[in-house]
Design a protein around this motif. Structure first.
Motif, PDB file in Angstrom:
ATOM      1  N   VAL A   1     -23.101 -81.571 -23.655  1.00  0.00           N
ATOM      2  CA  VAL A   1     -22.431 -81.719 -22.467  1.00  0.00           C
ATOM      3  C   VAL A   1     -22.302 -80.069 -22.181  1.00  0.00           C
ATOM      4  N   THR A   2     -22.027 -79.666 -20.863  1.00  0.00           N
ATOM      5  CA  THR A   2     -21.411 -78.112 -20.541  1.00  0.00           C
ATOM      6  C   THR A   2     -19.750 -78.275 -20.881  1.00  0.00           C
ATOM      7  N   ILE A   3     -19.386 -76.950 -20.637  1.00  0.00           N
ATOM      8  CA  ILE A   3     -18.029 -76.853 -20.904  1.00  0.00           C
ATOM      9  C   ILE A   3     -17.470 -77.223 -19.668  1.00  0.00           C
ATOM     10  N   ASP A   4     -18.156 -76.718 -18.468  1.00  0.00           N
ATOM     11  CA  ASP A   4     -17.628 -77.032 -17.231  1.00  0.00           C
ATOM     12  C   ASP A   4     -17.516 -78.569 -17.150  1.00  0.00           C
ATOM     13  N   GLU A   5     -18.146 -79.302 -17.600  1.00  0.00           N
ATOM     14  CA  GLU A   5     -18.168 -80.932 -17.325  1.00  0.00           C
ATOM     15  C   GLU A   5     -16.647 -81.247 -18.181  1.00  0.00           C
ATOM     16  N   ILE A   6     -16.481 -80.668 -19.460  1.00  0.00           N
ATOM     17  CA  ILE A   6     -15.248 -81.100 -19.909  1.00  0.00           C
ATOM     18  C   ILE A   6     -13.934 -80.660 -19.372  1.00  0.00           C
ATOM     19  N   LEU A   7     -14.059 -79.323 -18.643  1.00  0.00           N
ATOM     20  CA  LEU A   7     -13.040 -78.783 -18.116  1.00  0.00           C
ATOM     21  C   LEU A   7     -12.610 -79.544 -16.869  1.00  0.00           C
ATOM     22  N   ASP A   8     -13.895 -79.752 -16.134  1.00  0.00           N
ATOM     23  CA  ASP A   8     -13.710 -80.911 -14.775  1.00  0.00           C
ATOM     24  C   ASP A   8     -13.015 -82.155 -15.256  1.00  0.00           C
ATOM     25  N   ALA A   9     -13.370 -82.861 -16.235  1.00  0.00           N
ATOM     26  CA  ALA A   9     -12.749 -84.135 -16.741  1.00  0.00           C
ATOM     27  C   ALA A   9     -11.281 -84.069 -16.980  1.00  0.00           C
ATOM     28  N   LEU A  10     -10.703 -82.738 -17.772  1.00  0.00           N
ATOM     29  CA  LEU A  10      -9.406 -82.413 -18.046  1.00  0.00           C
ATOM     30  C   LEU A  10      -8.780 -82.256 -16.696  1.00  0.00           C
ATOM     31  N   ALA A  11      -9.294 -81.460 -15.749  1.00  0.00           N
ATOM     32  CA  ALA A  11      -8.434 -81.215 -14.434  1.00  0.00           C
ATOM     33  C   ALA A  11      -8.393 -82.579 -13.774  1.00  0.00           C
ATOM     34  N   THR A  12      -9.340 -83.494 -13.947  1.00  0.00           N
ATOM     35  CA  THR A  12      -8.875 -84.929 -12.982  1.00  0.00           C
ATOM     36  C   THR A  12      -7.642 -85.340 -13.696  1.00  0.00           C
ATOM     37  N   LEU A  13      -7.176 -85.008 -15.082  1.00  0.00           N
ATOM     38  CA  LEU A  13      -5.882 -85.656 -15.470  1.00  0.00           C
ATOM     39  C   LEU A  13      -4.943 -85.209 -15.003  1.00  0.00           C
ATOM     40  N   ASP A  14      -4.958 -84.001 -14.316  1.00  0.00           N
ATOM     41  CA  ASP A  14      -3.639 -83.354 -13.748  1.00  0.00           C
ATOM     42  C   ASP A  14      -3.371 -83.803 -12.411  1.00  0.00           C
ATOM     43  N   HIS A  15      -2.106 -83.831 -12.321  1.00  0.00           N
ATOM     44  CA  HIS A  15      -1.661 -84.373 -10.970  1.00  0.00           C
ATOM     45  C   HIS A  15      -1.647 -83.207  -9.960  1.00  0.00           C
ATOM     46  N   HIS A  16      -2.235 -83.353  -8.755  1.00  0.00           N
ATOM     47  CA  HIS A  16      -2.288 -82.659  -7.629  1.00  0.00           C
ATOM     48  C   HIS A  16      -1.318 -82.956  -6.552  1.00  0.00           C
TER      49      HIS A  16
END
Length: 105
Positions: free
Chosen positions: A68-83
């Motif tokens: 997988v790309t690093i971007d896919e991992i960072l996107d997954a991490l971002a979905t865990l953040d409260h916005h």
């Protein structure tokens, strides 16, 4: 990963996520682990230790059959953040009344 009957955590998924998860979104969607555990798994996946030598933008976990790309991992991490739902800082407050502003013109 957590078996309710005996309250045992599957450490294999934490220590070797490549043997359990094919994609970062699978980690995010796993209802049996906490957000902290999801962050730990995704962070280990994003680390340089999982990078593909010939292409540093790609990551592959030991035991995984998928790259997988690093971007896919960072996107997954971002979905865990409260916005927050509104703009940053909340609703803007008017500093002057509109009636005074009309008189000044």
């Amino acid at each position: 990963m957590i078996h309710d009957a005996d309250n045992v955590i599957d450490l294999n998924a934490i220590l070797h996520p490549g043997s359990v998860y094919d994609h970062p979104r699978d980690v995010v969607q796993d209802p049996t682990i906490s957000i902290a555990e999801k962050r730990a798994i995704l962070a280990s996946w994003a680390s340089d230790a999982a990078s593909v030598a010939s292409n540093p933008a790609l990551r592959e976990l030991p035991g995984s059959n998928r790259i997988v790309t690093i971007d896919e991992i960072l996107d997954a991490l971002a979905t865990l953040d409260h916005h927050p739902k509104g703009p940053p800082g909340g609703k803007p407050a008017r500093l002057k009344s509109t009636s005074r502003a009309g008189l000044a013109a």
